[in-house]
Design a protein around this motif. Structure first.
Motif, PDB file in Angstrom:
ATOM      1  N   ARG A  68     -62.640 -17.149  45.158  1.00  0.00           N
ATOM      2  CA  ARG A  68     -63.687 -16.595  46.544  1.00  0.00           C
ATOM      3  C   ARG A  68     -64.208 -17.670  47.171  1.00  0.00           C
ATOM      4  NH1 ARG A  68     -65.215 -12.658  42.595  1.00  0.00           N
ATOM      5  NH2 ARG A  68     -67.340 -13.251  42.256  1.00  0.00           N
ATOM      6  N   LEU A  69     -63.970 -19.061  46.636  1.00  0.00           N
ATOM      7  CA  LEU A  69     -64.353 -20.009  47.550  1.00  0.00           C
ATOM      8  C   LEU A  69     -63.629 -20.470  48.426  1.00  0.00           C
ATOM      9  CD1 LEU A  69     -66.255 -22.258  44.479  1.00  0.00           C
ATOM     10  CD2 LEU A  69     -67.270 -20.300  46.146  1.00  0.00           C
ATOM     11  N   ASP A  70     -64.279 -20.980  49.646  1.00  0.00           N
ATOM     12  CA  ASP A  70     -63.062 -21.471  50.646  1.00  0.00           C
ATOM     13  C   ASP A  70     -63.109 -23.274  50.359  1.00  0.00           C
ATOM     14  OD1 ASP A  70     -65.726 -22.712  51.396  1.00  0.00           O
ATOM     15  OD2 ASP A  70     -65.872 -21.331  53.409  1.00  0.00           O
ATOM     16  N   GLU A  71     -62.714 -23.910  51.166  1.00  0.00           N
ATOM     17  CA  GLU A  71     -62.312 -25.173  50.879  1.00  0.00           C
ATOM     18  C   GLU A  71     -63.538 -26.025  50.861  1.00  0.00           C
ATOM     19  OE1 GLU A  71     -59.430 -27.926  49.324  1.00  0.00           O
ATOM     20  OE2 GLU A  71     -59.359 -25.803  49.605  1.00  0.00           O
ATOM     21  N   PRO A  72     -64.645 -26.230  51.895  1.00  0.00           N
ATOM     22  CA  PRO A  72     -65.624 -26.764  52.057  1.00  0.00           C
ATOM     23  C   PRO A  72     -66.616 -26.270  50.547  1.00  0.00           C
ATOM     24  CG  PRO A  72     -65.175 -25.936  54.027  1.00  0.00           C
ATOM     25  CD  PRO A  72     -64.324 -25.146  53.177  1.00  0.00           C
ATOM     26  N   ALA A  73     -66.629 -24.928  50.280  1.00  0.00           N
ATOM     27  CA  ALA A  73     -67.458 -24.649  49.196  1.00  0.00           C
ATOM     28  C   ALA A  73     -66.815 -25.232  47.811  1.00  0.00           C
ATOM     29  CB  ALA A  73     -67.538 -23.162  49.144  1.00  0.00           C
ATOM     30  N   ARG A  74     -65.670 -25.421  47.781  1.00  0.00           N
ATOM     31  CA  ARG A  74     -65.034 -25.997  46.581  1.00  0.00           C
ATOM     32  C   ARG A  74     -65.255 -27.446  46.597  1.00  0.00           C
ATOM     33  NH1 ARG A  74     -58.894 -23.296  46.381  1.00  0.00           N
ATOM     34  NH2 ARG A  74     -59.545 -21.285  45.703  1.00  0.00           N
ATOM     35  N   ARG A  75     -65.250 -28.026  47.890  1.00  0.00           N
ATOM     36  CA  ARG A  75     -65.712 -29.539  47.812  1.00  0.00           C
ATOM     37  C   ARG A  75     -67.154 -29.791  47.251  1.00  0.00           C
ATOM     38  NH1 ARG A  75     -61.785 -29.732  52.001  1.00  0.00           N
ATOM     39  NH2 ARG A  75     -60.099 -31.379  51.277  1.00  0.00           N
ATOM     40  N   ASP A 253     -77.403 -25.515  43.592  1.00  0.00           N
ATOM     41  CA  ASP A 253     -77.318 -26.443  44.767  1.00  0.00           C
ATOM     42  C   ASP A 253     -76.027 -26.473  45.765  1.00  0.00           C
ATOM     43  OD1 ASP A 253     -79.935 -27.573  43.888  1.00  0.00           O
ATOM     44  OD2 ASP A 253     -79.130 -29.186  43.038  1.00  0.00           O
ATOM     45  N   ALA A 254     -75.248 -25.581  45.002  1.00  0.00           N
ATOM     46  CA  ALA A 254     -73.688 -25.356  45.561  1.00  0.00           C
ATOM     47  C   ALA A 254     -73.835 -24.199  46.552  1.00  0.00           C
ATOM     48  CB  ALA A 254     -72.562 -25.476  44.816  1.00  0.00           C
ATOM     49  N   GLY A 255     -75.093 -23.359  46.538  1.00  0.00           N
ATOM     50  CA  GLY A 255     -75.142 -22.403  47.406  1.00  0.00           C
ATOM     51  C   GLY A 255     -74.606 -21.176  46.879  1.00  0.00           C
ATOM     52  N   LEU A 256     -74.350 -21.044  45.376  1.00  0.00           N
ATOM     53  CA  LEU A 256     -73.936 -19.697  44.767  1.00  0.00           C
ATOM     54  C   LEU A 256     -75.028 -18.915  44.369  1.00  0.00           C
ATOM     55  CD1 LEU A 256     -71.065 -21.374  42.558  1.00  0.00           C
ATOM     56  CD2 LEU A 256     -70.957 -20.518  44.939  1.00  0.00           C
ATOM     57  N   ALA A 257     -74.988 -17.791  44.860  1.00  0.00           N
ATOM     58  CA  ALA A 257     -76.028 -16.624  44.348  1.00  0.00           C
ATOM     59  C   ALA A 257     -75.701 -16.503  42.818  1.00  0.00           C
ATOM     60  CB  ALA A 257     -75.552 -15.043  45.162  1.00  0.00           C
ATOM     61  N   ASP A 258     -76.908 -15.904  42.331  1.00  0.00           N
ATOM     62  CA  ASP A 258     -77.199 -15.807  40.828  1.00  0.00           C
ATOM     63  C   ASP A 258     -76.697 -16.838  39.994  1.00  0.00           C
ATOM     64  OD1 ASP A 258     -78.229 -13.162  41.270  1.00  0.00           O
ATOM     65  OD2 ASP A 258     -76.165 -12.396  41.734  1.00  0.00           O
ATOM     66  N   PRO A 259     -77.000 -18.112  40.092  1.00  0.00           N
ATOM     67  CA  PRO A 259     -76.433 -19.163  39.401  1.00  0.00           C
ATOM     68  C   PRO A 259     -76.440 -18.953  37.724  1.00  0.00           C
ATOM     69  CG  PRO A 259     -78.848 -19.619  40.240  1.00  0.00           C
ATOM     70  CD  PRO A 259     -78.342 -18.361  40.828  1.00  0.00           C
ATOM     71  N   TRP A 260     -77.276 -18.373  37.170  1.00  0.00           N
ATOM     72  CA  TRP A 260     -77.445 -18.187  35.593  1.00  0.00           C
ATOM     73  C   TRP A 260     -76.212 -17.067  35.412  1.00  0.00           C
ATOM     74  CZ3 TRP A 260     -79.934 -20.712  31.965  1.00  0.00           C
ATOM     75  CH2 TRP A 260     -80.844 -21.579  32.426  1.00  0.00           C
ATOM     76  N   GLU A 261     -75.990 -16.089  36.277  1.00  0.00           N
ATOM     77  CA  GLU A 261     -74.964 -15.216  35.957  1.00  0.00           C
ATOM     78  C   GLU A 261     -73.351 -15.829  36.101  1.00  0.00           C
ATOM     79  OE1 GLU A 261     -72.429 -11.942  35.063  1.00  0.00           O
ATOM     80  OE2 GLU A 261     -74.762 -12.332  34.453  1.00  0.00           O
TER      81      GLU A 261
END
Length: 301
Positions: A68-75, A253-261
């Motif tokens: 589900r991550l685009d290329e900038p998000a993967r980097r 920090d990478a901008g992902l929601a619900d980091p613990w999940e």
């Protein structure tokens, strides 16, 4: 076996390493470097345009989250996982340096004292590189690994210290070897990984020999309860070590929601379970081969 006999047996086992430690010391002297002049730090980095970790070694790789991550998000994820990887090494090396310093010039380890100096020196330099990256471009992530506080006999504590060091460094070295050769990564990331691998390769040779020597010298005097305690402790340590590769602070920090999940999903993903098994295979195979472990610590996989 009486305590004096055990001490003598351990001293003989350590003395048998003399040729190895002398060779490793010569190699360390030959490759000595100044960490303040060996690298030129970039003035800035761009986490969404540059790679700092090999994608295949990221904690979300092979999971639905990765797709589900685009290329900038993967980097961006790769950048923060690089910071986490370097932070893990900073925390691991702090404990390692403390343990090495505490054992320096102890009578029963006197034969390896010269190499312990090189070991300490090189671990300190590694921390300078890891810390240099983290403090210039991000931060040092905290460690969530809690110390296992139990009082054990000194010979058991020595074995556990060096086996934990070995497990931690063998896992790290797999990442180092892959990322040192990955042309997609920025030069500074390849340098840090390559430099660490080259020096850790000596530490791993030393660690394997010393762990085998300690086990062969001391294990015959330990009953089944002590051996079971050692194996259970190391299984816990392996799980705790791997857990830190799935850091909720990284995902936040990478901008992902619900980091613990995200951390729980990544940890449980079949692709990641297989990744941990594959990366751990060499060190666990060695420890099983010398009889220190009797089975795979399945909770880590």
């Amino acid at each position: 076996m009486t305590p004096p006999e055990r001490t003598a047996r351990l001293r003989d086992a350590i003395a048998s390493m003399a040729e190895t430690t002398e060779r490793l010391s010569r190699l360390s002297q030959r490759s000595y470097q100044n960490p303040y002049t060996a690298v030129e730090w970039p003035s800035s980095v761009d986490p969404e345009r540059q790679w700092f970790s090999s994608p295949e070694y990221l904690s979300l790789y092979g999971t639905p989250l990765w797709e589900r991550l685009d290329e900038p998000a993967r980097r961006r994820l790769a950048f923060h996982e690089a910071v986490n990887f370097y932070s893990l090494n900073i925390h691991g090396e702090k404990g390692l340096m403390e343990g090495l310093a505490a054992r320096l010039y102890r009578r029963d380890l006197l034969e390896v004292a010269d190499y312990l100096h090189h070991f300490l020196d090189e671990e300190n330099k590694h921390s300078i590189y890891f810390g240099g990256f983290c403090t210039r471009y991000a931060r040092v992530y905290r460690s969530r690994q809690l110390p296992f506080e139990e009082s054990r006999a000194r010979d058991v504590e020595d074995l556990l210290f060096f086996v934990k060091t070995m497990i931690f460094e063998e896992i790290v070295d797999v990442y180092n070897r892959v990322q040192a050769r990955d042309d997609r990564l920025e030069p500074i990331a390849r340098f840090i990984n390559r430099n660490h691998h080259l020096e850790e390769s000596r530490h791993l040779v030393f660690g394997r020999r010393l762990v085998a020597a300690l086990w062969e010298a001391c294990a015959p005097d330990w009953d089944g309860t002590v051996r079971a305690d050692i194996r259970a402790y190391l299984a816990q340590f392996l799980v705790a070590t791997w857990r830190e590769y799935y850091n909720p602070d990284v995902y936040a920090d990478a901008g992902l929601a619900d980091p613990w999940e995200v951390a729980e999903q990544a940890w449980s993903a079949p692709a990641q379970r297989e990744h941990r098994r594959r990366v751990s295979a060499k060190v666990l195979g060695y420890l099983t081969g010398i009889g220190l472990l009797d089975k795979e610590p399945v909770d880590a996989f």
